[in-house]
Design a protein around this motif. Structure first.
Motif, PDB file in Angstrom:
ATOM      1  N   ARG A  48       1.827  -2.294  28.147  1.00  0.00           N
ATOM      2  CA  ARG A  48       2.604  -2.873  27.051  1.00  0.00           C
ATOM      3  C   ARG A  48       2.937  -1.793  26.029  1.00  0.00           C
ATOM      4  O   ARG A  48       2.084  -0.978  25.678  1.00  0.00           O
ATOM      5  N   LEU A  49       4.164  -1.826  25.558  1.00  0.00           N
ATOM      6  CA  LEU A  49       4.660  -0.836  24.605  1.00  0.00           C
ATOM      7  C   LEU A  49       4.805  -1.468  23.228  1.00  0.00           C
ATOM      8  O   LEU A  49       5.342  -2.574  23.089  1.00  0.00           O
ATOM      9  N   TYR A  50       4.346  -0.735  22.208  1.00  0.00           N
ATOM     10  CA  TYR A  50       4.452  -1.221  20.837  1.00  0.00           C
ATOM     11  C   TYR A  50       4.930  -0.106  19.919  1.00  0.00           C
ATOM     12  O   TYR A  50       4.559   1.060  20.084  1.00  0.00           O
ATOM     13  N   LEU A  51       5.738  -0.494  18.942  1.00  0.00           N
ATOM     14  CA  LEU A  51       6.104   0.377  17.832  1.00  0.00           C
ATOM     15  C   LEU A  51       5.364  -0.127  16.599  1.00  0.00           C
ATOM     16  O   LEU A  51       5.499  -1.291  16.213  1.00  0.00           O
ATOM     17  N   TYR A  52       4.576   0.734  16.003  1.00  0.00           N
ATOM     18  CA  TYR A  52       3.828   0.409  14.789  1.00  0.00           C
ATOM     19  C   TYR A  52       4.709   0.725  13.586  1.00  0.00           C
ATOM     20  O   TYR A  52       5.003   1.878  13.303  1.00  0.00           O
ATOM     21  N   GLU A  53       5.170  -0.333  12.907  1.00  0.00           N
ATOM     22  CA  GLU A  53       5.981  -0.186  11.697  1.00  0.00           C
ATOM     23  C   GLU A  53       5.064   0.154  10.531  1.00  0.00           C
ATOM     24  O   GLU A  53       4.104  -0.566  10.254  1.00  0.00           O
ATOM     25  N   THR A  54       5.379   1.241   9.831  1.00  0.00           N
ATOM     26  CA  THR A  54       4.559   1.627   8.689  1.00  0.00           C
ATOM     27  C   THR A  54       5.338   1.393   7.391  1.00  0.00           C
ATOM     28  O   THR A  54       6.070   0.413   7.273  1.00  0.00           O
ATOM     29  N   TRP A  55       5.206   2.258   6.415  1.00  0.00           N
ATOM     30  CA  TRP A  55       5.757   2.039   5.074  1.00  0.00           C
ATOM     31  C   TRP A  55       6.028   3.399   4.449  1.00  0.00           C
ATOM     32  O   TRP A  55       5.611   4.442   4.966  1.00  0.00           O
ATOM     33  N   HIS A  56       6.722   3.383   3.326  1.00  0.00           N
ATOM     34  CA  HIS A  56       6.999   4.614   2.599  1.00  0.00           C
ATOM     35  C   HIS A  56       6.108   4.691   1.352  1.00  0.00           C
ATOM     36  O   HIS A  56       5.221   3.866   1.160  1.00  0.00           O
ATOM     37  N   ARG A  57       6.327   5.669   0.533  1.00  0.00           N
ATOM     38  CA  ARG A  57       5.460   5.928  -0.615  1.00  0.00           C
ATOM     39  C   ARG A  57       5.569   4.822  -1.668  1.00  0.00           C
ATOM     40  O   ARG A  57       6.631   4.240  -1.876  1.00  0.00           O
ATOM     41  N   LEU A  58       4.470   4.572  -2.337  1.00  0.00           N
ATOM     42  CA  LEU A  58       4.465   3.582  -3.414  1.00  0.00           C
ATOM     43  C   LEU A  58       5.460   3.931  -4.510  1.00  0.00           C
ATOM     44  O   LEU A  58       6.012   3.037  -5.163  1.00  0.00           O
ATOM     45  N   ASP A  59       5.683   5.227  -4.735  1.00  0.00           N
ATOM     46  CA  ASP A  59       6.593   5.652  -5.800  1.00  0.00           C
ATOM     47  C   ASP A  59       8.005   5.929  -5.285  1.00  0.00           C
ATOM     48  O   ASP A  59       8.776   6.645  -5.924  1.00  0.00           O
TER      49      ASP A  59
END
Length: 331
Positions: free
Chosen positions: A163-174
């Motif tokens: 199974r293949l997954y892309l882990y969505e992350t985030w950008h900087r708080l600022d």
């Protein structure tokens, strides 16, 4: 002339823009929107019937704690390998001549395993990929969509059942655009749009699914700052502190890692994190209590389940069972 334009859509668009006011038709905005349309959600997956062997490929937003906590949540039989670096792109992982920042500090056997050889072995039930952030730079300058596709193709060609997954992350708080704004906007436009589009066209029979880390983190922050979660009241609790005591603008605290590890557990195992232990150990063996009680943890756990089950790209069926249960071992 019209016939020539019909054979060249780009030339037609440019000609149309030259004779029609931009405000009247918004041609360039339309073209950008089409390039950013999210890929269609693939069909739901069946829940796994045994503990999983997982490969994590990424950077410091994977970190040491998320895979380690995931292993504790999943229980006996779950295992993992990984390669990570600091701010590492999928291209840098693929091109073995590129230097990976902080490689020696964060990769050590037996957890570390060279990714191309590891994935080519076909040993894994799931391969989890993530791209560097700033994601716009990864797509534009580091060929993020191309290298996501190359890693996915290596996985498919090595084991049709992985199974293949892309882990969505985030950008900087600022981030100047606003941290929550980026989480809301980037999922469709960048993660499910520009980054996944190439692979979605080529790999429809063996698609990449989504672990929505950014969406989960954003939902927890919104609920916490609205006073709806016991034990969590503001976003800073989910992020680490630098040595001088200042807030790290992007890397997770142990509590943040606990939240993201539960999101991984829910998506991989098709089980709600409700009922998972609120006390775990960190990768260095230090005990860590994410919440003061199981009751306090349950509110955040239930929220995570709500988020992952309402995003069809996770591969979870709307009828996925609630409540954490021991994973069954295949007979």
């Amino acid at each position: 002339m019209i016939r020539r334009l019909l054979h060249s859509p780009r030339r037609a668009a440019m000609a149309l823009a030259a004779i029609v006011p931009i405000g009247a038709i918004g041609i360039w905005g339309l073209m950008d929107q089409q390039r950013s349309l999210p890929v269609s959600a693939p069909a739901p997956l069946a829940p796994p019937t045994a503990p999983m062997q997982v490969y994590h490929l990424g950077h410091s937003l994977v970190g040491a704690e998320v895979p380690h906590m995931l292993q504790q949540f999943a229980g006996a039989g779950h295992s993992y390998n990984m390669q990570r670096g600091s701010g590492t792109s999928l291209r840098a992982h693929w091109d073995e001549t590129e230097e990976i920042l902080d490689f020696e500090q964060v990769n050590a056997a037996p957890i570390w395993r060279a990714p191309r050889a590891a994935i080519a072995s076909g040993d894994y039930d799931a391969v989890i990929l993530t791209e560097m952030v700033e994601l716009r730079d990864a797509i534009r300058y580091f060929d993020g969509a191309k290298f996501l596709h190359l890693w996915a193709e290596l996985t498919r060609n090595s084991n049709a059942e992985t199974r293949l997954y892309l882990y969505e992350t985030w950008h900087r708080l600022d981030d100047p655009a606003g941290w929550l704004t980026r989480i809301d906007r980037d999922l469709d436009a960048l993660w499910l749009g520009q980054l996944m589009a190439k692979d979605a066209r080529a790999g429809a029979d063996h698609p990449i699914y989504l672990i929505p880390g950014g969406q989960v983190l954003g939902a927890v922050v919104r609920a916490a700052e609205a006073g709806q979660l016991a034990g969590v009241t503001h976003r800073e609790q989910l992020f680490a502190r630098n040595e001088d005591g200042s807030l790290d603008q992007i890397h997770l605290s142990p509590l943040g890692a606990y939240v993201i590890a539960m999101a991984h557990y829910a998506v991989l195992y098709h089980r709600s994190p409700e009922g998972l232990p609120h006390q775990v150990t960190l990768s260095d063996g230090t005990p860590f209590a994410a919440f003061n009680s199981a009751e306090a943890a349950a509110e955040t756990q239930a929220l995570i389940w709500q988020v992952v089950t309402r995003i069809p790209h996770t591969g979870l069926s709307p009828a996925a069972p609630a409540g954490a249960q021991p994973t069954k071992v295949a007979s």
